[in-house]
Design an enzyme around this catalytic site. Structure first.
Site, PDB file in Angstrom:
ATOM      1  N   THR A  12     -14.663 -32.545   5.285  1.00  0.00           N
ATOM      2  CA  THR A  12     -15.539 -32.845   6.621  1.00  0.00           C
ATOM      3  C   THR A  12     -16.297 -31.769   7.118  1.00  0.00           C
ATOM      4  O   THR A  12     -17.655 -31.931   7.484  1.00  0.00           O
ATOM      5  CB  THR A  12     -14.710 -33.644   7.615  1.00  0.00           C
ATOM      6  N   SER A  59     -11.132 -34.160   0.173  1.00  0.00           N
ATOM      7  CA  SER A  59      -9.872 -33.647  -0.261  1.00  0.00           C
ATOM      8  C   SER A  59      -9.034 -34.858  -0.702  1.00  0.00           C
ATOM      9  O   SER A  59      -7.795 -34.561  -1.746  1.00  0.00           O
ATOM     10  CB  SER A  59      -9.085 -33.035   0.823  1.00  0.00           C
ATOM     11  N   THR A  92      -9.537 -32.279   5.353  1.00  0.00           N
ATOM     12  CA  THR A  92      -8.037 -32.448   6.010  1.00  0.00           C
ATOM     13  C   THR A  92      -6.958 -33.023   5.487  1.00  0.00           C
ATOM     14  O   THR A  92      -5.859 -33.012   6.022  1.00  0.00           O
ATOM     15  CB  THR A  92      -8.216 -32.432   7.560  1.00  0.00           C
TER      16      THR A  92
END
Length: 329
Positions: A12, A59, A92
């Site tokens: 992000t 991720s 994240t």
């Protein structure tokens, strides 16, 4: 001026949304270090910063092979480029897993900071630029030496061992449960610590000194009321898995059906670790499982326990030795 190397893994923090109010349907990897240096020239006043794009993905697409590749790149930079600190930008969702792998395997005492963002780079009030600034400050700080790998977002510094994502969209998502933050990078730009990790890590870890070119397959099984254990039986029969982490209820307990299938899997040579689906507290050896070979995960959450088991199985299949790693690392 300290030399800081930033490895970019997408996420992000590098994302472009459809508009400035797009906080959820953005595309990772749209921006890189060139954009950051142009948009945040203040970085040049903090450290001698260089960027290297490693991945441009969410991720959720990170795999163990990427951890191994990143580890090699970081070690090379620390040894041959003589950098003073490392920053890794990362999505994240699985950031804590990459962070803990590096925490256990990097042979260094220098600062290694993992950061990301909850809001895309193009959104109003994006947290990405501040997280990057503060992470570079921490990587250039003498105070961050000997602390292991650190997770830094929202000005808050967590140990990679304890940090976990706790909220889908809020900026304060990374927490360390009841153990708390190690410190902050505060508004005066200072990196300040109030606690230090006591478990072994980085240069102290046995896994920082061994060659790792593969990671064994380990699955996580989530326990719940009425769990049958059928999936455990399927995994054991597939013969593709070397370890299973049971995300048990409460203090790491599983249903009677799961216990039977886990015992059968252990008899077939699969290493079993008991973790817990709750957020805090230790999983301990208990009388209920004293006749089994199950390993207790201490306070590691299931995703962290999986990483430590994967690394342990690179080195040994001895349950007593693996149990010791779970107590020490």
């Amino acid at each position: 001026m300290k030399k800081v190397k930033v490895f970019e893994l997408g996420g992000t923090i590098s994302a472009q949304g459809n508009n400035r109010l797009d906080y959820k349907d953005y595309t990772s990897g749209a921006y890189d270090g060139n954009t950051f240096m142009d948009d945040i020239p203040e970085l040049r006043n903090i450290a001698d910063v260089t960027f290297e794009t490693f991945l441009r993905i969410s991720s959720t697409a990170i795999q163990p092979k990427h951890w191994l590749q990143l580890r090699k790149k970081i070690i090379l930079s620390l040894e041959e480029e003589n950098v003073d600190g490392i920053v890794v930008t990362h999505g994240t969702n699985t950031l804590e897993e990459t962070a803990y792998f590096l925490h256990l395997t990097l042979p260094t005492t220098k600062p290694v900071i993992i950061t990301g963002a909850q809001r895309p780079y193009t959104a109003f009030s994006t947290d990405g630029p501040n997280n990057l600034i503060q992470s570079i400050r921490a990587a250039a700080s003498e105070a961050a030496y000997h602390k292991g790998v650190l997770v830094l977002l929202n000005d808050e510094i967590n140990s990679a061992r304890e940090a976990t994502k706790t909220n889908t969209y809020r900026l304060e998502t990374f927490q360390s449960g009841q153990l708390g933050f190690l410190g902050y990078v505060d508004v005066d730009g200072e990196t300040v610590f109030y606690q230090t990790p006591h478990k072994k890590h980085t240069a102290q870890s046995i896994f920082s000194a061994i060659k790792i070119d593969h990671l064994p397959s380990v699955e996580i099984i989530y326990s719940y009321a009425g769990a049958t254990g059928d999936y455990i039986e399927y995994i054991a029969k597939s013969k593709k898995v070397q370890g299973i982490v049971a995300a048990g209820t409460g203090a790491g307990l599983v249903s009677p059906s799961e216990q039977r299938t886990l015992e059968a899997a252990a008899a077939a040579g699969i290493t079993i670790v008991r973790s817990s689906r709750v957020e805090n507290g230790r999983v301990l050896p208990v009388e209920l499982y004293e006749k089994t070979s199950f390993i207790a995960a201490d306070n590691l959450n299931p995703q962290k326990a999986r990483i430590l088991l994967m690394l342990s199985l690179v080195w040994t299949t001895n349950n007593t030795e693996i149990q010791r790693y779970f107590q020490e690392l």
